[in-house]
Design a protein around this motif. Structure first.
Motif, PDB file in Angstrom:
ATOM      1  N   UNK A   1      -1.437  14.713   2.613  1.00 37.85           N
ATOM      2  CA  UNK A   1      -0.588  14.555   3.793  1.00 37.85           C
ATOM      3  C   UNK A   1       0.671  15.405   3.674  1.00 37.85           C
ATOM      4  N   UNK A   2       1.297  15.406   2.501  1.00 35.11           N
ATOM      5  CA  UNK A   2       2.510  16.186   2.300  1.00 35.11           C
ATOM      6  C   UNK A   2       2.226  17.685   2.343  1.00 35.11           C
TER       7      UNK A   2
ATOM      8  N   UNK B   1       0.843  -1.210   0.000  1.00 33.87           N
ATOM      9  CA  UNK B   1       0.000   0.000   0.000  1.00 33.87           C
ATOM     10  C   UNK B   1       0.872   1.252   0.000  1.00 33.87           C
ATOM     11  N   UNK B   2       1.987   1.220   0.713  1.00 36.64           N
ATOM     12  CA  UNK B   2       2.894   2.364   0.749  1.00 36.64           C
ATOM     13  C   UNK B   2       3.538   2.578  -0.620  1.00 36.64           C
TER      14      UNK B   2
ATOM     15  N   UNK C   1      -0.261   8.412   9.825  1.00 37.54           N
ATOM     16  CA  UNK C   1      -0.676   7.021   9.773  1.00 37.54           C
ATOM     17  C   UNK C   1      -0.187   6.433   8.453  1.00 37.54           C
ATOM     18  N   UNK C   2      -0.720   5.296   8.054  1.00 39.92           N
ATOM     19  CA  UNK C   2      -0.191   4.619   6.878  1.00 39.92           C
ATOM     20  C   UNK C   2      -0.666   5.240   5.571  1.00 39.92           C
ATOM     21  N   UNK C   3      -1.480   6.295   5.666  1.00 42.66           N
ATOM     22  CA  UNK C   3      -1.947   6.971   4.453  1.00 42.66           C
ATOM     23  C   UNK C   3      -0.936   8.048   4.063  1.00 42.66           C
TER      24      UNK C   3
ATOM     25  N   UNK D   1       0.047  -3.727  11.255  1.00 42.03           N
ATOM     26  CA  UNK D   1      -0.089  -2.358  10.760  1.00 42.03           C
ATOM     27  C   UNK D   1       1.239  -1.611  10.884  1.00 42.03           C
ATOM     28  N   UNK D   2       1.264  -0.416  10.348  1.00 42.66           N
ATOM     29  CA  UNK D   2       2.451   0.421  10.490  1.00 42.66           C
ATOM     30  C   UNK D   2       2.051   1.887  10.343  1.00 42.66           C
ATOM     31  N   UNK D   3       2.908   2.738  10.856  1.00 45.16           N
ATOM     32  CA  UNK D   3       2.768   4.181  10.678  1.00 45.16           C
ATOM     33  C   UNK D   3       4.034   4.666   9.977  1.00 45.16           C
TER      34      UNK D   3
END
Length: 203
Positions: free
Chosen positions: A159-160, A104-105, A152-154, A135-137
């Motif tokens: 976000x930037x 996903x990243x 978060x993972x999004x 999960x991850x951040x």
């Protein structure tokens, strides 16, 4: 020559070339009586990470499918792609894919690079922090700043943009010398102090 041409095994040749980590696809065409055309598609990096070997730390590129492949030379390193750290890749050999939970990243990075690649010019590193239940951040390290930005993972253009906006605000507050972390999680934007255990919200 003709006998060798006829005996040439296309599948075997393609398989050997495809085994190279930096090769994404191979097409071979035989043209009688003595010509062979091979079309090789190389993997293109969308991100980069580093692997610790017994002797040194080496850069490794990551393509859109999460496949690891080597850097041919220091001069061929693509400096426009973001650096990812924190992913446990020490035991993943070149040519293998990253664990599926990180796809996903990679997909998000590919999307940003297609829509607005300039966004990554403000980020020096994307650090992955594993959490419970797979999960991850992510922690973003802005260019020319000692601050860390937790998300978060999004990871997307929004976000930037939030990161840049918050950095601009924090740089103008009186206590900017004590702020060491910006938190973009949970639908709010907040910043944390390094010497005083308090938290202020920007929303």
């Amino acid at each position: 020559l003709v006998k060798n041409f006829i005996k040439l095994n296309e599948v075997e040749v393609c398989s050997k070339i495809s085994s190279l980590a930096g090769v994404e696809n191979v097409e071979l065409k035989k043209v009688f009586p003595d010509k062979v055309y091979i079309n090789v598609t190389e993997r293109k990096p969308v991100a980069m990470t580093f692997i610790n070997t017994e002797k040194k730390t080496v850069p490794v590129q990551i393509d859109k499918k999460g496949v690891l492949f080597p850097v041919r030379s220091s001069s061929s390193i693509n400096t426009s792609v973001p650096i990812i750290s924190g992913i446990p890749v020490e035991n993943i050999p070149e040519g293998m894919r990253l664990p599926s939970k990180y796809s996903v990243l990679i997909d998000q990075i590919v999307s940003i690079r297609q829509e607005n690649p300039e966004c990554f010019e403000a980020v020096s590193e994307i650090h992955v922090v594993p959490r419970e239940y797979g999960n991850f951040e992510i922690v973003l390290f802005p260019v020319q700043s000692k601050l860390k930005v937790v998300s978060d993972r999004v990871l997307d253009e929004k976000t930037l943009q939030k990161m840049l906006l918050t950095l601009d605000v924090v740089s103008n507050i009186e206590s900017k010398g004590n702020v060491d972390l910006i938190d973009l999680r949970y639908g709010t934007i907040s910043y944390h102090y390094s010497t005083v255990k308090t938290e202020d919200s920007l929303e």
